[in-house]
Design a protein around this motif. Structure first.
Motif, PDB file in Angstrom:
ATOM      1  N   ILE A  33      38.295  57.810  -5.202  1.00  9.16           N
ATOM      2  CA  ILE A  33      38.118  56.853  -4.112  1.00  9.16           C
ATOM      3  C   ILE A  33      37.030  55.875  -4.536  1.00  9.16           C
ATOM      4  N   LEU A  34      37.372  54.606  -4.620  1.00 11.75           N
ATOM      5  CA  LEU A  34      36.518  53.610  -5.262  1.00 11.75           C
ATOM      6  C   LEU A  34      35.916  52.630  -4.269  1.00 11.75           C
ATOM      7  N   GLY A  35      34.612  52.412  -4.417  1.00  9.67           N
ATOM      8  CA  GLY A  35      33.920  51.353  -3.705  1.00  9.67           C
ATOM      9  C   GLY A  35      33.542  50.248  -4.668  1.00  9.67           C
ATOM     10  N   ALA A  36      32.821  49.257  -4.173  1.00  9.01           N
ATOM     11  CA  ALA A  36      32.494  48.092  -4.998  1.00  9.01           C
ATOM     12  C   ALA A  36      31.723  48.466  -6.253  1.00  9.01           C
ATOM     13  N   GLY A  37      30.896  49.511  -6.178  1.00 11.48           N
ATOM     14  CA  GLY A  37      30.126  49.909  -7.345  1.00 11.48           C
ATOM     15  C   GLY A  37      30.970  50.392  -8.508  1.00 11.48           C
ATOM     16  N   ALA A  38      32.218  50.789  -8.230  1.00  7.20           N
ATOM     17  CA  ALA A  38      33.101  51.240  -9.312  1.00  7.20           C
ATOM     18  C   ALA A  38      33.521  50.090 -10.210  1.00  7.20           C
ATOM     19  N   SER A  39      33.519  48.869  -9.681  1.00  6.83           N
ATOM     20  CA  SER A  39      33.875  47.692 -10.478  1.00  6.83           C
ATOM     21  C   SER A  39      32.654  47.007 -11.075  1.00  6.83           C
ATOM     22  N   GLU A  99      26.928  28.840   7.674  1.00  2.61           N
ATOM     23  CA  GLU A  99      25.782  28.922   8.579  1.00  2.61           C
ATOM     24  C   GLU A  99      25.836  30.217   9.388  1.00  2.61           C
ATOM     25  N   LYS A 100      27.006  30.542   9.927  1.00  2.00           N
ATOM     26  CA  LYS A 100      27.135  31.739  10.757  1.00  2.00           C
ATOM     27  C   LYS A 100      27.027  33.013   9.912  1.00  2.00           C
ATOM     28  N   PHE A 101      27.596  32.988   8.710  1.00  2.00           N
ATOM     29  CA  PHE A 101      27.506  34.145   7.817  1.00  2.00           C
ATOM     30  C   PHE A 101      26.059  34.371   7.400  1.00  2.00           C
ATOM     31  N   THR A 102      25.330  33.299   7.116  1.00  2.00           N
ATOM     32  CA  THR A 102      23.922  33.398   6.745  1.00  2.00           C
ATOM     33  C   THR A 102      23.103  34.034   7.860  1.00  2.00           C
ATOM     34  N   GLY A 103      23.385  33.644   9.082  1.00  2.00           N
ATOM     35  CA  GLY A 103      22.595  34.119  10.206  1.00  2.00           C
ATOM     36  C   GLY A 103      23.038  35.439  10.792  1.00  2.00           C
ATOM     37  N   ALA A 104      24.130  36.011  10.283  1.00  2.00           N
ATOM     38  CA  ALA A 104      24.713  37.203  10.900  1.00  2.00           C
ATOM     39  C   ALA A 104      23.954  38.490  10.595  1.00  2.00           C
ATOM     40  N   GLY A 105      23.090  38.462   9.596  1.00  2.00           N
ATOM     41  CA  GLY A 105      22.298  39.646   9.289  1.00  2.00           C
ATOM     42  C   GLY A 105      23.093  40.804   8.726  1.00  2.00           C
ATOM     43  N   VAL A 106      24.150  40.501   7.952  1.00  2.00           N
ATOM     44  CA  VAL A 106      24.955  41.552   7.322  1.00  2.00           C
ATOM     45  C   VAL A 106      25.038  41.284   5.829  1.00  2.00           C
ATOM     46  N   TYR A 107      25.166  42.373   5.052  1.00  2.00           N
ATOM     47  CA  TYR A 107      25.295  42.244   3.606  1.00  2.00           C
ATOM     48  C   TYR A 107      26.733  41.914   3.208  1.00  2.00           C
ATOM     49  N   SER A 108      27.686  42.387   3.991  1.00  2.00           N
ATOM     50  CA  SER A 108      29.089  42.365   3.582  1.00  2.00           C
ATOM     51  C   SER A 108      29.884  41.281   4.291  1.00  2.00           C
ATOM     52  N   ILE A 109      30.656  40.508   3.529  1.00  2.00           N
ATOM     53  CA  ILE A 109      31.563  39.524   4.101  1.00  2.00           C
ATOM     54  C   ILE A 109      32.629  40.212   4.937  1.00  2.00           C
ATOM     55  N   LEU A 151      28.457  39.560  -3.711  1.00  2.00           N
ATOM     56  CA  LEU A 151      29.559  38.704  -3.281  1.00  2.00           C
ATOM     57  C   LEU A 151      29.101  37.786  -2.163  1.00  2.00           C
ATOM     58  N   ARG A 152      28.282  38.300  -1.263  1.00  2.00           N
ATOM     59  CA  ARG A 152      27.718  37.467  -0.198  1.00  2.00           C
ATOM     60  C   ARG A 152      26.939  36.295  -0.778  1.00  2.00           C
ATOM     61  N   ASP A 153      26.076  36.573  -1.752  1.00  2.00           N
ATOM     62  CA  ASP A 153      25.283  35.509  -2.369  1.00  2.00           C
ATOM     63  C   ASP A 153      26.170  34.488  -3.061  1.00  2.00           C
ATOM     64  N   ASP A 154      27.233  34.954  -3.727  1.00  2.00           N
ATOM     65  CA  ASP A 154      28.160  34.037  -4.387  1.00  2.00           C
ATOM     66  C   ASP A 154      28.809  33.093  -3.379  1.00  2.00           C
ATOM     67  N   ILE A 155      29.300  33.656  -2.296  1.00  2.00           N
ATOM     68  CA  ILE A 155      29.998  32.854  -1.286  1.00  2.00           C
ATOM     69  C   ILE A 155      29.065  31.814  -0.680  1.00  2.00           C
ATOM     70  N   LEU A 156      27.813  32.189  -0.463  1.00  2.00           N
ATOM     71  CA  LEU A 156      26.870  31.275   0.177  1.00  2.00           C
ATOM     72  C   LEU A 156      26.303  30.240  -0.787  1.00  2.00           C
ATOM     73  N   ASN A 157      26.260  30.550  -2.079  1.00  2.00           N
ATOM     74  CA  ASN A 157      25.528  29.692  -3.008  1.00  2.00           C
ATOM     75  C   ASN A 157      26.367  28.997  -4.073  1.00  2.00           C
ATOM     76  N   LYS A 158      27.493  29.581  -4.471  1.00  2.00           N
ATOM     77  CA  LYS A 158      28.289  28.938  -5.525  1.00  2.00           C
ATOM     78  C   LYS A 158      29.062  27.747  -4.976  1.00  2.00           C
ATOM     79  N   PRO A 164      30.855  41.686  -8.581  1.00  2.00           N
ATOM     80  CA  PRO A 164      29.720  41.817  -7.663  1.00  2.00           C
ATOM     81  C   PRO A 164      29.936  42.918  -6.639  1.00  2.00           C
ATOM     82  N   THR A 165      28.842  43.553  -6.216  1.00  2.00           N
ATOM     83  CA  THR A 165      28.907  44.464  -5.075  1.00  2.00           C
ATOM     84  C   THR A 165      28.783  43.632  -3.798  1.00  2.00           C
ATOM     85  N   GLY A 166      28.697  44.282  -2.636  1.00  2.00           N
ATOM     86  CA  GLY A 166      28.768  43.560  -1.369  1.00  2.00           C
ATOM     87  C   GLY A 166      27.758  42.450  -1.209  1.00  2.00           C
TER      88      GLY A 166
END
Length: 308
Positions: A9-15, A65-75, A26-33, A21-23
């Protein structure tokens, strides 16, 4: 060979060993790339294939903007509650992960648990089906099935059609939340790995290929989850690799089905409070519990994957 019925059973760390990227990454990529125009263009073409108008970046700006302010690590966690951003979020996920499809990253020997696992499946091409392994993955990337297919083809010098048949029968891989695209050997119109060919087409397909669940009632309707439950019942031993042990995902996996099985998992970056919670949770739900080790996936398999 691996004759014991073994489920991974695989999570993001398996890749992560293959530079995905892990959770939070990926969040940083979406917000910054800076792929905003490609993403909005794909969103408009997804909504209207004949779209030829001016691009508007206002929607992706609001999404960020909303994703940045949502206070979550995961998209994923964000989109499950903010479903109005579901399409643009899925396209953003696809655009980032496509950039990580790099063939050479799967060939390095350092921390390569794909290579280690495949090397443990000794024997001839005709003996591969004596290995009893299957996979449930929470990841969207296609690196695992791509690696295994290419490894079978290159090790044994077989034609793609023969290897595709072997893959479909031998290595069940269930993507609980979908995958970027099918590979060419999986479907007629599948997309090549490590390629940005047909990028717009691939991005437009993301809202259908990625299957986030925003309503718990949809679990019972999910073909992928039903397949996963069958694999859990089938297995005698289960390895959690690179898994964050999110409470929602554990609930959706229905870990009560794992009772009386040997369960082992990586806990490399798991903080102590979460580590203790996971141990207690498994002890409570299934009396057999879980063996957790603060090591990476390759080290865990080297220590715990017995070979018959």
């Amino acid at each position: 060979m691996i004759k014991t019925k073994t489920l991974f059973i695989l999570g993001a760390g398996a890749s992560a060993p293959f530079q995905y990227p892990t959770g939070d990454g990926l969040r940083d990529d979406i917000l910054n790339k800076r792929h905003d125009k490609e993403i909005v263009n794909a969103l408009n073409h997804y909504r209207d294939p004949d779209f030829e108008g001016e691009l508007s970046l206002r929607e992706i700006k609001k999404f960020k903007e909303k994703f940045t302010g949502a206070g979550v690590y995961s998209i994923d966690s964000f989109l499950e509650h903010r479903t109005e951003f579901m399409d643009i979020g899925k396209i953003s996920i696809a655009r980032m992960l496509i950039s990580y499809e790099i063939d050479n990253n799967l060939r390095a020997t350092k921390n390569n648990w794909y290579m280690y696992l495949f090397d443990r499946m000794k024997g001839s091409f005709g003996q591969l089906d004596q290995n009893n392994i299957s996979f449930i993955t929470f990841n969207y990337d296609r690196s695992l099935e791509y690696f295994l297919f290419e490894a079978v083809k290159d090790r044994f010098g077989r034609e793609s059609t023969e290897c595709a048949k072997m893959m479909k029968n031998l290595f069940p891989i269930v993507h609980l939340y979908g995958q970027l695209d099918p590979l060419p050997w999986q479907e007629k119109d599948g997309k090549k790995y490590s390629s940005t060919d047909n990028l717009l087409e691939r991005l437009c397909a993301a809202p259908e290929n990625i299957k986030l669940i925003s309503d718990e009632r949809d679990i019972g309707k999910s073909e992928e989850f039903q397949k996963a439950y069958k694999l859990i019942k089938w297995a005698d031993r289960i390895f959690f690799l690179g898994f964050s042990f999110d409470e929602t995902n554990l609930k959706r996996l229905n870990i009560s089905l794992m009772k009386s099985k040997t369960i082992t998992g990586t806990a490399l970056n798991l903080e102590k409070t979460k580590y203790d919670w996971v141990k207690n949770h498994f002890d409570t739900v299934i009396s057999t519990g879980i063996n957790l080790y603060k090591i990476d996936a390759l080290s865990l398999l080297q220590d715990c994957l017995t070979i018959e």
